[in-house]
Design a protein around this motif. Structure first.
Motif, short mmCIF file in Angstrom:
data_model
loop_
_atom_site.label_atom_id
_atom_site.label_comp_id
_atom_site.label_asym_id
_atom_site.label_seq_id
_atom_site.Cartn_x
_atom_site.Cartn_y
_atom_site.Cartn_z
N PHE A 46 23.54 -49.51 71.61
CA PHE A 46 22.74 -48.32 71.33
C PHE A 46 23.51 -47.05 71.72
CE2 PHE A 46 19.57 -51.69 72.05
CZ PHE A 46 18.89 -51.62 70.85
N TYR A 47 24.24 -47.11 72.84
CA TYR A 47 25.07 -45.96 73.24
C TYR A 47 26.12 -45.68 72.17
CZ TYR A 47 23.08 -47.10 77.83
OH TYR A 47 22.24 -47.38 78.87
N ASP A 48 26.75 -46.74 71.66
CA ASP A 48 27.77 -46.58 70.61
C ASP A 48 27.16 -46.00 69.34
OD1 ASP A 48 29.56 -47.69 72.38
OD2 ASP A 48 29.46 -49.70 71.49
N PHE A 49 25.97 -46.47 69.00
CA PHE A 49 25.29 -45.98 67.79
C PHE A 49 24.99 -44.49 67.92
CE2 PHE A 49 21.41 -44.89 65.51
CZ PHE A 49 21.67 -45.38 64.24
N LEU A 50 24.47 -44.07 69.06
CA LEU A 50 24.13 -42.66 69.26
C LEU A 50 25.39 -41.79 69.26
CD1 LEU A 50 21.33 -42.99 71.97
CD2 LEU A 50 21.05 -42.49 69.53
N LYS A 51 26.47 -42.31 69.82
CA LYS A 51 27.72 -41.55 69.84
C LYS A 51 28.25 -41.36 68.42
CE LYS A 51 31.48 -43.45 71.50
NZ LYS A 51 32.50 -43.97 72.45
N LEU A 52 28.18 -42.41 67.61
CA LEU A 52 28.60 -42.29 66.21
C LEU A 52 27.71 -41.32 65.45
CD1 LEU A 52 29.34 -46.04 65.31
CD2 LEU A 52 31.01 -44.19 65.48
N TRP A 53 26.40 -41.36 65.74
CA TRP A 53 25.46 -40.49 65.03
C TRP A 53 25.71 -39.02 65.32
CZ3 TRP A 53 22.40 -42.01 61.22
CH2 TRP A 53 21.41 -41.12 60.77
N ASP A 54 26.22 -38.71 66.49
CA ASP A 54 26.46 -37.32 66.88
C ASP A 54 27.80 -36.79 66.39
OD1 ASP A 54 24.06 -37.00 68.14
OD2 ASP A 54 24.80 -37.59 70.12
N LYS A 55 28.66 -37.66 65.86
CA LYS A 55 29.98 -37.21 65.42
C LYS A 55 29.89 -36.45 64.10
CE LYS A 55 33.04 -40.52 67.67
NZ LYS A 55 34.11 -41.52 67.48
N GLU A 56 30.88 -35.61 63.89
CA GLU A 56 30.94 -34.84 62.64
C GLU A 56 31.15 -35.78 61.46
OE1 GLU A 56 33.64 -31.28 60.58
OE2 GLU A 56 34.03 -31.96 62.64
N LYS A 57 30.46 -35.50 60.36
CA LYS A 57 30.54 -36.35 59.19
C LYS A 57 31.88 -36.16 58.48
CE LYS A 57 27.99 -37.54 54.96
NZ LYS A 57 26.81 -37.22 54.11
N GLN A 58 32.61 -37.25 58.27
CA GLN A 58 33.89 -37.23 57.57
C GLN A 58 33.86 -38.33 56.52
OE1 GLN A 58 36.39 -35.10 57.99
NE2 GLN A 58 35.57 -34.03 59.79
N GLU A 59 34.11 -37.95 55.25
CA GLU A 59 34.09 -38.93 54.17
C GLU A 59 35.34 -38.79 53.32
OE1 GLU A 59 29.31 -39.58 53.31
OE2 GLU A 59 30.49 -38.19 52.05
N VAL A 60 36.00 -39.91 53.05
CA VAL A 60 37.14 -39.91 52.15
C VAL A 60 36.70 -39.62 50.72
CG1 VAL A 60 39.03 -41.32 51.24
CG2 VAL A 60 38.35 -41.54 53.64
N ASN A 61 35.52 -40.16 50.37
CA ASN A 61 34.95 -39.99 49.04
C ASN A 61 33.44 -39.78 49.20
OD1 ASN A 61 33.85 -40.41 46.44
ND2 ASN A 61 35.59 -41.70 45.85
N PRO A 62 32.87 -38.72 48.61
CA PRO A 62 31.43 -38.46 48.76
C PRO A 62 30.55 -39.63 48.32
CG PRO A 62 32.52 -36.58 47.76
CD PRO A 62 33.54 -37.68 47.81
N ALA A 63 31.06 -40.47 47.41
CA ALA A 63 30.27 -41.60 46.94
C ALA A 63 30.04 -42.64 48.03
CB ALA A 63 30.96 -42.26 45.75
N GLN A 64 30.88 -42.64 49.06
CA GLN A 64 30.74 -43.62 50.12
C GLN A 64 29.36 -43.56 50.77
OE1 GLN A 64 34.19 -42.63 52.57
NE2 GLN A 64 35.10 -44.61 52.08
N GLY A 65 28.91 -42.33 51.05
CA GLY A 65 27.61 -42.16 51.70
C GLY A 65 26.47 -42.73 50.86
#
Length: 289
Positions: A46-65
């Motif tokens: 859960f700590y790892d999940f929250l840390k990932l959720w707070d990170k800036e969004k970076q996408e190689v390709n917008p379709a990934q999301g």
């Protein structure tokens, strides 16, 4: 759809992420103890999940999301149909769509790690899909219905007449849970030549959504284990929960005892098990109905 079915589906929707995260924490602790380490705290996932959720969004390709959003949606939908006591074939087909969307998300990147891992993920799907279909066919031959509710209210435990299908399903669950020796396309630990394979080019909230989808999927897959012990018997729920715990522990044990195999060996072994245990058990059910 009965009130009980609706309640079960809603409970899955709300509680599966928490139970899945706890199971991930238990997995890490047991694995650490097997390796003579202390390991992280129980709530570390859960700590790892929250840390990932707070990170800036970076996408190689917008379709990934979009693909990952669809992957999460169809995984959750598969579990909702299953726990809502719906049709097993619909559950399996919906889960297959989720897998395809996950592969498409990996193909959105030009990274060689993602591309090779996506190809291996497709090979994995060819390995485990036939066994999943045989599971549904086995329940139909045993209970006369593809509906989860009818299987749960069967007069006898399905495991008694479907041991081969059960063992074959447990075998291919090593692929679905992404455990050694079959973690060829993606690993929860960075210890393979593909780094982390399918998720190499994902980060931040997108990676958090992938982890959330896996928590949902793990609970849903353990539901299949429970289904083999579901019956109109007072002790059936206890037997089902104990079986789920033992199967999950077995997955962790095998993961820590085995080294990873090549994808060719994965496909070959999965098909051999499917034909011998799965198809053999189906033939038995057809003859002795």
């Amino acid at each position: 759809m009965s009130i009980m079915s609706i309640v079960s589906a809603v409970l899955y929707l709300l509680l599966a992420p928490f139970v899945g995260g706890i199971l991930a924490g238990v997995d890490r602790i047991i694995s650490a103890r097997m390796q003579r380490r202390m390991g992280p705290p129980l709530l570390q996932p859960f700590y790892d999940f929250l840390k990932l959720w707070d990170k800036e969004k970076q996408e190689v390709n917008p379709a990934q999301g979009w693909y990952i959003g669809g992957f999460l949606l169809f995984v959750v939908l598969s579990g909702v149909i299953f726990f809502g006591q719906g049709d097993l074939l619909l559950v399996i087909f919906t889960l297959t769509i989720a897998s395809v969307l996950f592969v498409m998300a990996a193909y959105c990147s030009n990274s060689p790690f993602s591309q090779v891992a996506a190809q291996r993920e497709l090979a994995q799907a060819m390995a485990y899909e036939p066994m999943m279909l045989l599971v549904a066919i086995g329940f139909y031959l045993q209970c006369g219905s593809f509906t989860v509710g009818d299987v749960l209210h069967a007069p006898t435990l399905s495991i008694l007449r479907m041991p081969g299908i059960f063992l074959g399903m447990i075998f291919i669950f090593l692929i679905k849970f992404r455990k050694s020796p079959f973690d060829v396309s993606m690993s929860h630990e960075v210890h393979q030549e593909l780094i982390q394979g399918m998720v190499t080019e994902f980060s931040g909230r997108t990676l958090a959504l992938i982890e959330l989808a896996h928590w949902y999927e793990n609970i849903f897959l353990l539901g299949f284990v429970y289904l083999f012990f579901g019956a109109a018997c007072p002790l059936a729920p206890v037997c089902g929960l104990v079986a789920c715990a033992l199967v999950y522990f077995l997955m962790i044990l095998v993961d820590n005892c085995c080294s990873r195999v090549k994808w060719q060996s994965l496909v070959r072994s999965a098909w051999v098990i499917t034909i011998i245990l799965g198809f053999g058990n189906v033939v038995y059910l057809m003859i002795f109905r």
